[in-house]
Enzyme design. Structure first.
Site, PDB file in Angstrom:
ATOM      1  N   SER A   8       0.845  -1.198   0.000  1.00  0.00           N
ATOM      2  CA  SER A   8       0.000   0.000   0.000  1.00  0.00           C
ATOM      3  C   SER A   8       0.877   1.242   0.000  1.00  0.00           C
ATOM      4  CB  SER A   8      -0.901   0.007   1.235  1.00  0.00           C
ATOM      5  OG  SER A   8      -1.428   1.304   1.401  1.00  0.00           O
ATOM      6  N   HIS A  33      -1.050  -1.370  -4.326  1.00  0.00           N
ATOM      7  CA  HIS A  33      -2.336  -1.051  -3.695  1.00  0.00           C
ATOM      8  C   HIS A  33      -2.468   0.457  -3.516  1.00  0.00           C
ATOM      9  CE1 HIS A  33      -5.807  -2.191  -1.138  1.00  0.00           C
ATOM     10  NE2 HIS A  33      -5.444  -1.200  -0.354  1.00  0.00           N
ATOM     11  N   ASP A  35      -4.844   3.435  -2.139  1.00  0.00           N
ATOM     12  CA  ASP A  35      -5.955   3.729  -1.232  1.00  0.00           C
ATOM     13  C   ASP A  35      -6.582   5.077  -1.552  1.00  0.00           C
ATOM     14  OD1 ASP A  35      -6.072   1.472   0.659  1.00  0.00           O
ATOM     15  OD2 ASP A  35      -3.997   2.045   1.085  1.00  0.00           O
ATOM     16  N   MET A  37      -9.371   7.736  -0.670  1.00  0.00           N
ATOM     17  CA  MET A  37     -10.265   8.135   0.435  1.00  0.00           C
ATOM     18  C   MET A  37     -10.814   9.533   0.166  1.00  0.00           C
ATOM     19  SD  MET A  37      -8.060   6.866   3.708  1.00  0.00           S
ATOM     20  CE  MET A  37      -7.087   5.347   3.666  1.00  0.00           C
ATOM     21  N   HIS A  66      -8.279   0.604  -4.200  1.00  0.00           N
ATOM     22  CA  HIS A  66      -9.215   0.371  -3.089  1.00  0.00           C
ATOM     23  C   HIS A  66      -9.985   1.657  -2.835  1.00  0.00           C
ATOM     24  CE1 HIS A  66      -9.523  -0.649   1.528  1.00  0.00           C
ATOM     25  NE2 HIS A  66     -10.694  -0.630   0.942  1.00  0.00           N
ATOM     26  N   MET A  68     -12.321   3.853  -0.933  1.00  0.00           N
ATOM     27  CA  MET A  68     -12.999   4.067   0.357  1.00  0.00           C
ATOM     28  C   MET A  68     -13.730   5.395   0.225  1.00  0.00           C
ATOM     29  SD  MET A  68      -9.904   2.719   2.708  1.00  0.00           S
ATOM     30  CE  MET A  68      -8.774   2.878   1.327  1.00  0.00           C
ATOM     31  N   MET A 140     -11.456  -6.185   5.463  1.00  0.00           N
ATOM     32  CA  MET A 140     -10.665  -5.192   6.199  1.00  0.00           C
ATOM     33  C   MET A 140     -10.361  -5.729   7.602  1.00  0.00           C
ATOM     34  SD  MET A 140      -9.972  -2.708   4.218  1.00  0.00           S
ATOM     35  CE  MET A 140      -9.159  -1.679   5.446  1.00  0.00           C
ATOM     36  N   GLY A 145      -9.243   3.892   6.806  1.00  0.00           N
ATOM     37  CA  GLY A 145      -8.989   5.326   6.973  1.00  0.00           C
ATOM     38  C   GLY A 145      -7.526   5.683   7.142  1.00  0.00           C
ATOM     39  N   PHE A 146      -6.786   4.809   7.818  1.00  0.00           N
ATOM     40  CA  PHE A 146      -5.401   5.157   8.119  1.00  0.00           C
ATOM     41  C   PHE A 146      -4.505   3.927   8.079  1.00  0.00           C
ATOM     42  CE2 PHE A 146      -8.188   8.196  10.104  1.00  0.00           C
ATOM     43  CZ  PHE A 146      -7.617   9.410   9.735  1.00  0.00           C
ATOM     44  N   GLY A 147      -3.232   4.153   7.727  1.00  0.00           N
ATOM     45  CA  GLY A 147      -2.240   3.095   7.816  1.00  0.00           C
ATOM     46  C   GLY A 147      -1.741   2.977   9.250  1.00  0.00           C
ATOM     47  N   GLY A 148      -0.996   1.921   9.507  1.00  0.00           N
ATOM     48  CA  GLY A 148      -0.306   1.781  10.790  1.00  0.00           C
ATOM     49  C   GLY A 148      -1.179   1.403  11.969  1.00  0.00           C
ATOM     50  N   ASP A 175      -6.445  -6.530   4.468  1.00  0.00           N
ATOM     51  CA  ASP A 175      -5.840  -5.200   4.451  1.00  0.00           C
ATOM     52  C   ASP A 175      -5.985  -4.579   5.839  1.00  0.00           C
ATOM     53  OD1 ASP A 175      -5.000  -2.625   3.852  1.00  0.00           O
ATOM     54  OD2 ASP A 175      -6.654  -2.181   2.477  1.00  0.00           O
ATOM     55  N   GLY A 176      -4.835  -4.234   6.428  1.00  0.00           N
ATOM     56  CA  GLY A 176      -4.847  -3.559   7.726  1.00  0.00           C
ATOM     57  C   GLY A 176      -4.064  -4.322   8.770  1.00  0.00           C
ATOM     58  N   GLY A 177      -2.939  -3.753   9.183  1.00  0.00           N
ATOM     59  CA  GLY A 177      -2.136  -4.389  10.226  1.00  0.00           C
ATOM     60  C   GLY A 177      -1.472  -5.685   9.797  1.00  0.00           C
ATOM     61  N   GLY A 197       1.102  -1.881   4.173  1.00  0.00           N
ATOM     62  CA  GLY A 197       1.635  -0.542   3.987  1.00  0.00           C
ATOM     63  C   GLY A 197       2.842  -0.309   4.865  1.00  0.00           C
ATOM     64  N   SER A 198       2.607  -0.080   6.154  1.00  0.00           N
ATOM     65  CA  SER A 198       3.720   0.265   7.044  1.00  0.00           C
ATOM     66  C   SER A 198       4.713  -0.891   7.184  1.00  0.00           C
ATOM     67  CB  SER A 198       3.200   0.715   8.406  1.00  0.00           C
ATOM     68  OG  SER A 198       2.195  -0.127   8.871  1.00  0.00           O
TER      69      SER A 198
HETATM   70  C1  DX5 Z   1      -6.435   1.537   5.431  1.00  0.00           C
HETATM   71  C2  DX5 Z   1      -5.958   1.190   4.049  1.00  0.00           C
HETATM   72  C3  DX5 Z   1      -4.795   0.296   4.029  1.00  0.00           C
HETATM   73  C4  DX5 Z   1      -3.564   0.836   4.726  1.00  0.00           C
HETATM   74  C5  DX5 Z   1      -2.911  -0.329   5.378  1.00  0.00           C
HETATM   75  O1  DX5 Z   1      -7.682   2.099   5.391  1.00  0.00           O
HETATM   76  O2  DX5 Z   1      -6.978   0.555   3.303  1.00  0.00           O
HETATM   77  O3  DX5 Z   1      -4.472  -0.167   2.725  1.00  0.00           O
HETATM   78  O4  DX5 Z   1      -2.659   1.478   3.897  1.00  0.00           O
HETATM   79  O5  DX5 Z   1      -1.852   0.117   6.148  1.00  0.00           O
HETATM   80  P1  DX5 Z   1      -1.067  -0.851   7.160  1.00  0.00           P
HETATM   81  O6  DX5 Z   1      -0.564  -2.028   6.364  1.00  0.00           O
HETATM   82  O7  DX5 Z   1       0.000   0.014   7.684  1.00  0.00           O
HETATM   83  O8  DX5 Z   1      -2.056  -1.289   8.199  1.00  0.00           O
HETATM   84 ZN    ZN Z   2      -6.398  -0.417   1.373  1.00  0.00          ZN
END
Ligand code: DX5
Ligand code: ZN
Length: 214
Positions: A8, A33, A35, A37, A66, A68, A140, A145-148, A175-177, A197-198
């Protein structure tokens, strides 16, 4: 078969997007990927159509977009025209099953793959009517909404339900964490596409991070 790894770019350096996309490509990423938003469906604003169009020029990898956003049916075509190869929208963003089915059909009428995603509080049963027509389900594992953010293990349980009720070739993405440990939980339940992502972009060694998700 190896997992489809989709870094991501939300966690990449937006001032060096080309560099960061190319390094993911060089080190074995399968998709990129993206994102999108809108500040309404989720409380954050990120990337739009012009950026997708520019990214398309600099990578050969499929763009895994993706959405959102509210009104994904209104915005699908511009993202397809910009170069999305996989276009995923949220179940929660449309009002009824009929609208959802129409959007799936619209996305698939070209050569684009259609994905549908559910947020942590949405039950996987709502996707039953669509499992034979979508190419991908995105579960999900954080609130979008946010990475990390921290992986929500209770969401991973939904993977098995989708796996048990879908055709063999359905792609199941999470996707997520996602990191090397949470990825194993998801793949053991049936996921075969991992967004991270992170874990990838904040790591000291992108190559190892990607390899550990395969
Ligand atoms: C969150 C995004 C993800 C995000 C994942 O809403 O859809 O794609 O970038 O970030 P990590 O892998 O850091 O959880
Ligand atoms: Zn995503």
């Amino acid at each position: 078969m190896a997992n489809i790894v989709s870094p991501s770019i939300l966690s990449a350096d937006f001032a060096n997007l080309e560099r960061d996309i190319k390094s993911a490509e060089k080190y074995g990423a399968d998709w990129i990927h993206v994102d999108v938003m809108d500040g309404h469906f989720v409380p954050n604003i990120t990337i739009g159509v012009p950026v997708v169009k520019s990214i398309k020029r600099i990578t050969a990898l499929p763009l895994d977009v993706h959405l959102m956003i509210e009104k994904p049916d209104f915005y699908a075509q511009p993202f397809i025209d910009a170069g999305a190869d996989i276009l995923t929208f949220h179940y929660e963003a449309l009002d009824n099953d009929n609208q959802i089915q129409q959007l799936i059909n619209k996305i698939k009428s070209g050569s684009v793959k259609a994905g549908i995603s559910i947020k942590p509080k949405t039950k996987p049963e709502v996707l039953l009517p669509f499992l034979n027509s979508v190419d991908m389900v995105l579960i999900m594992t954080v609130e979008p909404g946010f990475g990390g953010q921290k992986f929500m293990s209770e969401c991973a349980e939904k993977i098995k339900f989708i796996k048990d009720n879908s055709p063999k070739n359905l792609i199941i993405q999470v996707d997520g964490g996602i990191d090397n440990n949470t990825a194993k939980i998801c793949t053991s339940l049936g996921a075969n596409s991992l967004v991270a992502g992170s874990y990838i972009y904040k790591s000291d060694n992108i190559q190892n991070a990607i390899a550990s998700l395969k």
